[in-house]
Scaffold this motif. Structure first.
Motif, PDB file in Angstrom:
ATOM      1  N   ARG A  65       0.813  -0.502  -0.404  1.00 20.40           N
ATOM      2  CA  ARG A  65      -0.241  -0.105  -0.025  1.00 20.40           C
ATOM      3  C   ARG A  65       0.340   1.224   0.354  1.00 20.40           C
ATOM      4  O   ARG A  65       1.044   1.900  -0.715  1.00 20.40           O
ATOM      5  CB  ARG A  65      -1.347   0.323   1.508  1.00 20.40           C
ATOM      6  CG  ARG A  65      -1.858   1.245   1.083  1.00 20.40           C
ATOM      7  CD  ARG A  65      -2.185   1.578   3.072  1.00 20.40           C
ATOM      8  NE  ARG A  65      -0.683   1.314   3.885  1.00 20.40           N
ATOM      9  CZ  ARG A  65      -0.946   2.185   4.721  1.00 20.40           C
ATOM     10  NH1 ARG A  65      -2.473   1.106   5.528  1.00 20.40           N
ATOM     11  NH2 ARG A  65       0.209   1.766   5.627  1.00 20.40           N
ATOM     12  N   LEU A 109       1.083   4.148  -3.261  1.00 25.68           N
ATOM     13  CA  LEU A 109       0.650   6.130  -2.256  1.00 25.68           C
ATOM     14  C   LEU A 109       1.685   6.404  -2.477  1.00 25.68           C
ATOM     15  O   LEU A 109       1.998   7.564  -1.940  1.00 25.68           O
ATOM     16  CB  LEU A 109       0.010   5.394  -0.854  1.00 25.68           C
ATOM     17  CG  LEU A 109      -1.349   4.242  -1.408  1.00 25.68           C
ATOM     18  CD1 LEU A 109      -1.792   4.849   0.347  1.00 25.68           C
ATOM     19  CD2 LEU A 109      -2.097   4.976  -1.848  1.00 25.68           C
ATOM     20  N   ARG A 141     -11.696   4.348  -6.946  1.00 24.55           N
ATOM     21  CA  ARG A 141     -11.473   4.811  -5.314  1.00 24.55           C
ATOM     22  C   ARG A 141     -10.726   2.724  -6.244  1.00 24.55           C
ATOM     23  O   ARG A 141     -11.293   1.570  -7.084  1.00 24.55           O
ATOM     24  CB  ARG A 141     -12.773   4.152  -5.013  1.00 24.55           C
ATOM     25  CG  ARG A 141     -13.888   5.609  -4.733  1.00 24.55           C
ATOM     26  CD  ARG A 141     -14.792   5.248  -4.040  1.00 24.55           C
ATOM     27  NE  ARG A 141     -14.821   4.519  -2.691  1.00 24.55           N
ATOM     28  CZ  ARG A 141     -14.671   5.554  -2.007  1.00 24.55           C
ATOM     29  NH1 ARG A 141     -14.667   7.013  -2.048  1.00 24.55           N
ATOM     30  NH2 ARG A 141     -14.060   5.283  -0.129  1.00 24.55           N
ATOM     31  N   SER A 142      -9.333   3.072  -4.780  1.00 21.80           N
ATOM     32  CA  SER A 142      -9.192   1.618  -5.413  1.00 21.80           C
ATOM     33  C   SER A 142      -8.533   1.620  -3.880  1.00 21.80           C
ATOM     34  O   SER A 142      -8.924   1.675  -2.472  1.00 21.80           O
ATOM     35  CB  SER A 142      -7.173   2.237  -5.551  1.00 21.80           C
ATOM     36  OG  SER A 142      -7.613   3.265  -6.893  1.00 21.80           O
ATOM     37  N   TYR A 199      -9.952  -0.415   1.277  1.00 25.16           N
ATOM     38  CA  TYR A 199      -9.599   0.422   0.679  1.00 25.16           C
ATOM     39  C   TYR A 199      -8.636   1.282   0.900  1.00 25.16           C
ATOM     40  O   TYR A 199      -8.136   1.677   1.799  1.00 25.16           O
ATOM     41  CB  TYR A 199     -11.006   1.224   0.813  1.00 25.16           C
ATOM     42  CG  TYR A 199     -11.152   2.934   0.359  1.00 25.16           C
ATOM     43  CD1 TYR A 199     -11.236   3.353  -0.926  1.00 25.16           C
ATOM     44  CD2 TYR A 199     -10.597   4.001   1.185  1.00 25.16           C
ATOM     45  CE1 TYR A 199     -10.963   4.889  -0.966  1.00 25.16           C
ATOM     46  CE2 TYR A 199     -10.363   5.412   1.261  1.00 25.16           C
ATOM     47  CZ  TYR A 199     -10.164   5.687  -0.264  1.00 25.16           C
ATOM     48  OH  TYR A 199     -10.550   7.009  -0.718  1.00 25.16           O
ATOM     49  N   ILE A 200      -7.879   1.916  -0.234  1.00 23.61           N
ATOM     50  CA  ILE A 200      -6.463   2.873  -0.016  1.00 23.61           C
ATOM     51  C   ILE A 200      -6.493   4.577  -0.652  1.00 23.61           C
ATOM     52  O   ILE A 200      -5.494   5.084   0.059  1.00 23.61           O
ATOM     53  CB  ILE A 200      -5.510   1.772  -0.747  1.00 23.61           C
ATOM     54  CG1 ILE A 200      -5.086   1.607  -2.081  1.00 23.61           C
ATOM     55  CG2 ILE A 200      -4.859   0.622   0.246  1.00 23.61           C
ATOM     56  CD1 ILE A 200      -4.004   1.064  -2.556  1.00 23.61           C
ATOM     57  N   SER A 201      -6.657   4.412  -1.301  1.00 24.70           N
ATOM     58  CA  SER A 201      -6.741   6.081  -1.890  1.00 24.70           C
ATOM     59  C   SER A 201      -8.548   5.810  -2.974  1.00 24.70           C
ATOM     60  O   SER A 201      -8.609   5.048  -3.630  1.00 24.70           O
ATOM     61  CB  SER A 201      -5.533   5.641  -2.541  1.00 24.70           C
ATOM     62  OG  SER A 201      -5.851   6.743  -3.315  1.00 24.70           O
ATOM     63  N   ASN A 202      -8.310   7.185  -3.014  1.00 22.97           N
ATOM     64  CA  ASN A 202      -9.016   8.432  -4.429  1.00 22.97           C
ATOM     65  C   ASN A 202      -8.508   8.965  -5.046  1.00 22.97           C
ATOM     66  O   ASN A 202      -8.869   9.308  -5.491  1.00 22.97           O
ATOM     67  CB  ASN A 202     -10.631   8.403  -3.886  1.00 22.97           C
ATOM     68  CG  ASN A 202     -10.150   9.854  -3.177  1.00 22.97           C
ATOM     69  OD1 ASN A 202      -9.068  10.046  -1.929  1.00 22.97           O
ATOM     70  ND2 ASN A 202     -11.503  10.621  -2.824  1.00 22.97           N
ATOM     71  N   SER A 203      -7.394   9.043  -4.827  1.00 26.58           N
ATOM     72  CA  SER A 203      -6.305   9.908  -6.272  1.00 26.58           C
ATOM     73  C   SER A 203      -5.574   9.015  -7.220  1.00 26.58           C
ATOM     74  O   SER A 203      -4.857   9.282  -7.675  1.00 26.58           O
ATOM     75  CB  SER A 203      -5.510  10.555  -5.331  1.00 26.58           C
ATOM     76  OG  SER A 203      -4.506   9.710  -4.355  1.00 26.58           O
ATOM     77  N   LEU A 204      -4.981   7.774  -6.722  1.00 25.56           N
ATOM     78  CA  LEU A 204      -4.283   7.308  -7.738  1.00 25.56           C
ATOM     79  C   LEU A 204      -5.395   6.890  -8.799  1.00 25.56           C
ATOM     80  O   LEU A 204      -6.313   7.044  -9.764  1.00 25.56           O
ATOM     81  CB  LEU A 204      -4.337   5.415  -7.857  1.00 25.56           C
ATOM     82  CG  LEU A 204      -3.412   5.104  -6.009  1.00 25.56           C
ATOM     83  CD1 LEU A 204      -3.963   4.108  -5.646  1.00 25.56           C
ATOM     84  CD2 LEU A 204      -2.225   5.438  -6.648  1.00 25.56           C
TER      85      LEU A 204
END
Length: 405
Positions: free
Chosen positions: A68, A72, A341-342, A354-359
């Protein structure tokens, strides 16, 4: 396969145009999907909406956390290509919304579904060559859906016209060599070693994953059930989804495009290893109705926020990256909001979070770099390297240039 996520986004933009608009009123002749028997039972692995995965031993959790953090971390965009324009233009870096990517050494292969073509670029974005056009003849595509590289160097293009077309590398570029017919509509593909797996619902067997034998026409095995319903129309509409391959041991992960369900199968025999549920997935009701003659229709909701699966990518033999698009309708359809959403999943257990919504959409993970893509406001491709490695590479390039002078 690196997925053709434009298909899901396009579906979000056109829901209700090809299928019935949804009503909030429930009628006796309605079935609301997904039904309970198509969802993972209690006690199954969970992809959490926050935090870290449940139930991992310390070593597995440390590995998940490291993966993760790597995803990120700071990434340097070392090359980018793709421009806005008419897809009928002669400019090679204007892509349609549905593209699939693979990498081989310094080359990036882009399958542009709307242009019916494979385009080859260097990692710096320079266009090299391309092949393919619309049609049903040798070297032509009817509805290309995905591209994979085989262990012997050939390229396999999955065509929804029930074909797999093969291209071999020659001194003058890639040349068409063969076509293999299949008795289902292929949607996605992935490889593990020299083995090729293709997803697509096969109505006569109700299976979703098919291992192809490309030395001659045929399927060596098929496995993995699709969506289960009383009528084939619901099964057909709800079975599709992308796949990812992992090795050591060989496995195939299937994600249902319109459901919060992720499954892992053994590539040797097809047995289910785990079935996981994404608790963060916004599931709109899917309504099956029957007319007085018993004919069904399927209606997808276009009200409120909703999710669609767009990508599943093997990060390593230990982890899978799942990416969904969250669609938020707006009064003006042109203003519709899309959020990527990743989620990172432990491939051994199916547990994830869940890890990110910016990738960006991660199309491929190669040694030393990621191949990523954005679709909005127009399709474009990025080569991303970890910041520190990018700086080392830049210094090496400068030193090489100075030596060349």
């Amino acid at each position: 396969m690196r997925v053709i996520e434009g298909r899901a986004i396009a579906a979000g933009l056109t829901l209700g145009l090809t299928l019935l608009a949804m009503s909030c009123d429930r009628q006796p002749n309605e079935v609301v999907h997904p039904t309970a028997d198509n969802l993972p039972p209690p006690g199954s692995p969970v992809i959490r909406s926050e935090g870290t995965p449940l139930g991992l031993d310390p070593a597995a959790l440390d590995s998940w956390t490291a993966a993760r953090d790597a995803l990120l971390s700071d990434w340097e965009i070392v090359a980018a290509f793709g421009q806005q324009g008419d897809i009928d233009s002669d400019a090679p870096d204007i892509f349609g919304m549905e593209i699939d990517l693979i990498a081989e050494g310094e080359n990036i292969f882009v399958l542009d579904r709307q242009n019916h073509a494979v385009k080859i670029f260097r990692r710096n974005g320079d266009f090299v060559s391309g092949f393919g056009r619309a049609g049903s003849g040798p070297g032509e595509f009817r509805d290309p859906a995905g591209i994979e590289r085989l262990s012997d160097g050939r390229l396999a293009v999955v065509d929804r016209g029930r074909e797999i077309k093969l291209f071999s590398r020659t001194d003058s570029g890639y040349m068409y060599t063969d076509t293999h017919q299949v008795d289902f509509v292929p949607e996605y593909a992935c490889t593990v070693g020299d083995r090729v797996f293709v997803s697509g619902w096969r109505r006569d067997r109700g299976t979703m994953i098919h291992e192809l034998r490309l030395t001659d026409a045929g399927i060596t095995q098929d496995f993995g059930s699709g969506y289960q319903a009383d009528h084939w129309l619901a099964e057909d509409q709800l079975s599709d989804g992308p796949i990812a391959c992992l090795g050591d041991p060989p496995r195939v992960v299937l994600v249902f495009e319109r459901l919060p369900v992720v499954r892992a199968h053994s590539a040797d025999g097809g047995g289910i290893l785990w079935t996981s549920r994404n608790e963060d997935y916004l599931q709109p009701p899917i309504v099956e109705r029957r007319d007085p003659a018993g004919r069904p229709s399927i209606a997808f909701s276009n009200i409120g926020k909703r999710d669609l699966v767009v990508s599943v990518t093997s990060i390593s033999n230990r982890h899978v990256l799942l990416q969904n698009v969250r669609i938020e309708p707006m009064p003006d359809p042109a203003d519709m909001v899309h959020e990527i959403r990743s989620y990172l999943i432990d491939a051994a257990s199916g547990q994830g979070a869940y890890i990110s919504n910016s990738l960006p959409l991660i199309a491929a993970v190669e040694p030393g770099y990621h191949l990523a893509k954005w679709l909005l406001p127009f399709p474009r491709i990025e080569i991303r390297m970890p910041y520190a490695e990018a700086q080392v590479s830049l210094v090496a390039d400068l030193a090489s240039a100075e030596t060349g002078q």
